[in-house]
Scaffold this motif. Structure first.
Motif, PDB file in Angstrom:
ATOM      1  N   MET A   1       0.728  -1.205  -0.146  1.00 48.08           N
ATOM      2  CA  MET A   1      -0.070  -0.098  -0.058  1.00 48.08           C
ATOM      3  C   MET A   1       0.919   1.222   0.190  1.00 48.08           C
ATOM      4  SD  MET A   1      -2.805   1.307   2.604  1.00 48.08           S
ATOM      5  CE  MET A   1      -4.237   0.428   1.925  1.00 48.08           C
ATOM      6  N   LEU A   2       0.542   2.208  -0.824  1.00 46.80           N
ATOM      7  CA  LEU A   2       1.214   3.355  -0.878  1.00 46.80           C
ATOM      8  C   LEU A   2       0.985   4.234   0.108  1.00 46.80           C
ATOM      9  CD1 LEU A   2       3.107   5.324  -2.908  1.00 46.80           C
ATOM     10  CD2 LEU A   2       0.581   6.210  -3.580  1.00 46.80           C
ATOM     11  N   ASP A   3       2.097   4.731   0.894  1.00 44.21           N
ATOM     12  CA  ASP A   3       2.067   5.514   2.080  1.00 44.21           C
ATOM     13  C   ASP A   3       1.865   7.213   1.540  1.00 44.21           C
ATOM     14  OD1 ASP A   3       2.325   6.945   4.476  1.00 44.21           O
ATOM     15  OD2 ASP A   3       4.464   6.462   4.744  1.00 44.21           O
ATOM     16  N   THR A   4       0.590   7.614   1.776  1.00 41.91           N
ATOM     17  CA  THR A   4       0.384   8.898   1.416  1.00 41.91           C
ATOM     18  C   THR A   4       0.333   9.967   2.729  1.00 41.91           C
ATOM     19  OG1 THR A   4      -1.897   8.447   1.724  1.00 41.91           O
ATOM     20  CG2 THR A   4      -1.127   8.146  -0.426  1.00 41.91           C
ATOM     21  N   SER A   5       0.935   9.634   3.801  1.00 45.89           N
ATOM     22  CA  SER A   5       1.301  10.218   4.710  1.00 45.89           C
ATOM     23  C   SER A   5       2.025  11.678   4.550  1.00 45.89           C
ATOM     24  CB  SER A   5       1.731   9.561   5.889  1.00 45.89           C
ATOM     25  OG  SER A   5       3.014   9.136   5.749  1.00 45.89           O
ATOM     26  N   PRO A   6       2.906  11.777   3.546  1.00 45.27           N
ATOM     27  CA  PRO A   6       3.556  12.818   3.227  1.00 45.27           C
ATOM     28  C   PRO A   6       2.604  14.168   2.727  1.00 45.27           C
ATOM     29  CG  PRO A   6       5.072  11.044   2.682  1.00 45.27           C
ATOM     30  CD  PRO A   6       3.666  10.575   3.023  1.00 45.27           C
ATOM     31  N   LEU A   7       1.900  13.501   1.967  1.00 40.31           N
ATOM     32  CA  LEU A   7       0.825  14.341   1.438  1.00 40.31           C
ATOM     33  C   LEU A   7      -0.372  14.869   2.513  1.00 40.31           C
ATOM     34  CD1 LEU A   7      -0.439  15.857  -0.973  1.00 40.31           C
ATOM     35  CD2 LEU A   7      -1.696  13.728  -1.538  1.00 40.31           C
ATOM     36  N   THR A   8      -0.828  13.990   3.266  1.00 38.83           N
ATOM     37  CA  THR A   8      -1.875  14.526   4.144  1.00 38.83           C
ATOM     38  C   THR A   8      -1.352  15.339   5.028  1.00 38.83           C
ATOM     39  OG1 THR A   8      -1.504  12.369   5.458  1.00 38.83           O
ATOM     40  CG2 THR A   8      -3.443  12.355   3.810  1.00 38.83           C
ATOM     41  N   LEU A  83      -4.608   7.934  -4.837  1.00 42.01           N
ATOM     42  CA  LEU A  83      -3.360   7.613  -5.166  1.00 42.01           C
ATOM     43  C   LEU A  83      -3.271   6.094  -4.620  1.00 42.01           C
ATOM     44  CD1 LEU A  83      -1.289  10.720  -4.475  1.00 42.01           C
ATOM     45  CD2 LEU A  83      -1.366   9.402  -6.450  1.00 42.01           C
ATOM     46  N   ARG A  84      -3.772   6.089  -3.189  1.00 39.51           N
ATOM     47  CA  ARG A  84      -3.745   4.574  -2.572  1.00 39.51           C
ATOM     48  C   ARG A  84      -4.494   3.414  -3.647  1.00 39.51           C
ATOM     49  NH1 ARG A  84      -4.476   7.801   2.116  1.00 39.51           N
ATOM     50  NH2 ARG A  84      -6.566   7.373   2.029  1.00 39.51           N
ATOM     51  N   ALA A  85      -5.574   3.803  -4.160  1.00 40.90           N
ATOM     52  CA  ALA A  85      -6.449   3.009  -4.999  1.00 40.90           C
ATOM     53  C   ALA A  85      -5.817   2.693  -6.174  1.00 40.90           C
ATOM     54  CB  ALA A  85      -7.704   3.470  -5.457  1.00 40.90           C
ATOM     55  N   ALA A  86      -4.922   3.570  -6.735  1.00 40.76           N
ATOM     56  CA  ALA A  86      -4.270   3.496  -7.799  1.00 40.76           C
ATOM     57  C   ALA A  86      -2.995   2.591  -7.948  1.00 40.76           C
ATOM     58  CB  ALA A  86      -3.851   4.880  -8.624  1.00 40.76           C
ATOM     59  N   ALA A  87      -2.490   2.659  -6.649  1.00 38.36           N
ATOM     60  CA  ALA A  87      -1.218   1.862  -6.317  1.00 38.36           C
ATOM     61  C   ALA A  87      -1.632   0.638  -6.129  1.00 38.36           C
ATOM     62  CB  ALA A  87      -0.393   2.509  -5.132  1.00 38.36           C
ATOM     63  N   ALA A  88      -2.710   0.252  -5.716  1.00 35.61           N
ATOM     64  CA  ALA A  88      -3.113  -1.184  -5.397  1.00 35.61           C
ATOM     65  C   ALA A  88      -3.736  -1.975  -6.702  1.00 35.61           C
ATOM     66  CB  ALA A  88      -4.310  -1.166  -4.303  1.00 35.61           C
ATOM     67  N   SER A 101       3.497   6.706  -6.941  1.00 38.50           N
ATOM     68  CA  SER A 101       4.340   7.255  -5.947  1.00 38.50           C
ATOM     69  C   SER A 101       5.128   8.640  -6.672  1.00 38.50           C
ATOM     70  CB  SER A 101       5.546   6.378  -5.842  1.00 38.50           C
ATOM     71  OG  SER A 101       6.479   6.048  -6.871  1.00 38.50           O
ATOM     72  N   GLU A 102       5.163   8.800  -7.872  1.00 35.93           N
ATOM     73  CA  GLU A 102       5.458   9.879  -8.645  1.00 35.93           C
ATOM     74  C   GLU A 102       4.505  11.044  -8.421  1.00 35.93           C
ATOM     75  OE1 GLU A 102       7.844   9.713 -12.558  1.00 35.93           O
ATOM     76  OE2 GLU A 102       7.001   7.624 -12.489  1.00 35.93           O
ATOM     77  N   ASP A 105       4.764  12.533  -5.077  1.00 43.51           N
ATOM     78  CA  ASP A 105       5.678  13.194  -4.690  1.00 43.51           C
ATOM     79  C   ASP A 105       5.599  14.723  -5.509  1.00 43.51           C
ATOM     80  OD1 ASP A 105       7.252  11.451  -3.619  1.00 43.51           O
ATOM     81  OD2 ASP A 105       8.368  10.918  -5.085  1.00 43.51           O
ATOM     82  N   GLU A 106       4.873  14.698  -6.790  1.00 48.07           N
ATOM     83  CA  GLU A 106       4.491  16.074  -7.512  1.00 48.07           C
ATOM     84  C   GLU A 106       3.588  16.716  -6.596  1.00 48.07           C
ATOM     85  OE1 GLU A 106       3.397  15.534 -11.336  1.00 48.07           O
ATOM     86  OE2 GLU A 106       5.316  14.832 -12.048  1.00 48.07           O
ATOM     87  N   ALA A 107       2.555  16.123  -5.889  1.00 46.21           N
ATOM     88  CA  ALA A 107       1.601  16.777  -5.260  1.00 46.21           C
ATOM     89  C   ALA A 107       2.155  17.291  -3.989  1.00 46.21           C
ATOM     90  CB  ALA A 107       0.113  15.716  -4.739  1.00 46.21           C
ATOM     91  N   VAL A 108       2.860  16.684  -3.256  1.00 44.15           N
ATOM     92  CA  VAL A 108       3.603  17.129  -2.110  1.00 44.15           C
ATOM     93  C   VAL A 108       4.221  18.420  -2.447  1.00 44.15           C
ATOM     94  CG1 VAL A 108       5.304  16.674  -0.338  1.00 44.15           C
ATOM     95  CG2 VAL A 108       3.801  15.045  -0.700  1.00 44.15           C
ATOM     96  N   ARG A 109       4.971  18.454  -3.422  1.00 46.11           N
ATOM     97  CA  ARG A 109       5.920  19.756  -3.920  1.00 46.11           C
ATOM     98  C   ARG A 109       4.879  20.890  -4.318  1.00 46.11           C
ATOM     99  NH1 ARG A 109       8.918  15.816  -6.162  1.00 46.11           N
ATOM    100  NH2 ARG A 109       8.092  16.310  -8.287  1.00 46.11           N
ATOM    101  N   LEU A 110       3.823  20.356  -4.708  1.00 47.39           N
ATOM    102  CA  LEU A 110       2.852  21.460  -5.026  1.00 47.39           C
ATOM    103  C   LEU A 110       2.222  22.075  -3.922  1.00 47.39           C
ATOM    104  CD1 LEU A 110       0.036  21.314  -7.986  1.00 47.39           C
ATOM    105  CD2 LEU A 110      -0.459  21.770  -5.337  1.00 47.39           C
TER     106      LEU A 110
END
Length: 120
Positions: A1-8, A83-88, A101-102, A105-110
């Motif tokens: 599962m993709l860890d989306t915690s940096p975005l949240t 993103l989690r659904a897409a990664a799964a 994952s890319e 990263d882009e969303a976090v930078r945005l």
């Protein structure tokens, strides 16, 4: 599962700063900057959920300067879930599409860049 915690985490930090910001800062452009970021996150989530674009993009409405923090938080959570659904899902990142994952990263930078511009 993709860890989306940096975005949240970055979205919640920015949303909290917007909620605590004085009206004058929101009116000087912080709210507009945040709404633009929320709209971009929303469009990215929609693209992941409907890659063929059959439904067409739905634009997040301008609901006022005092709710833009909540709009940003909702858009960020929607994108994290997409993103989690897409990664799964099967074939994540194939067919020339960016890997989730890319996209993360882009969303976090945005969001980080939007926060800097909004809160300077």
């Amino acid at each position: 599962m993709l860890d989306t915690s940096p975005l949240t985490a970055v979205v919640e930090r920015f949303a909290d700063r917007l909620r605590a910001a004085p009206q004058s800062r929101l009116q000087r452009g912080a709210a507009a900057e945040a709404l633009e970021a929320a709209r971009e996150l929303s469009v990215r989530a929609q693209r992941l959920e409907d890659p063929d674009g059959a439904a067409g993009p739905r634009l997040m409405p301008e609901a006022g300067i005092f709710v833009v923090g909540d709009q940003l938080a909702v858009a960020g959570q929607d994108l994290a879930q997409a993103l989690r659904a897409a990664a799964a899902g099967p074939g994540a990142g194939q067919d020339g599409a960016k890997a989730p994952s890319e996209e993360l990263d882009e969303a976090v930078r945005l969001v980080e860049r939007a926060e800097v511009r909004a809160m300077r």
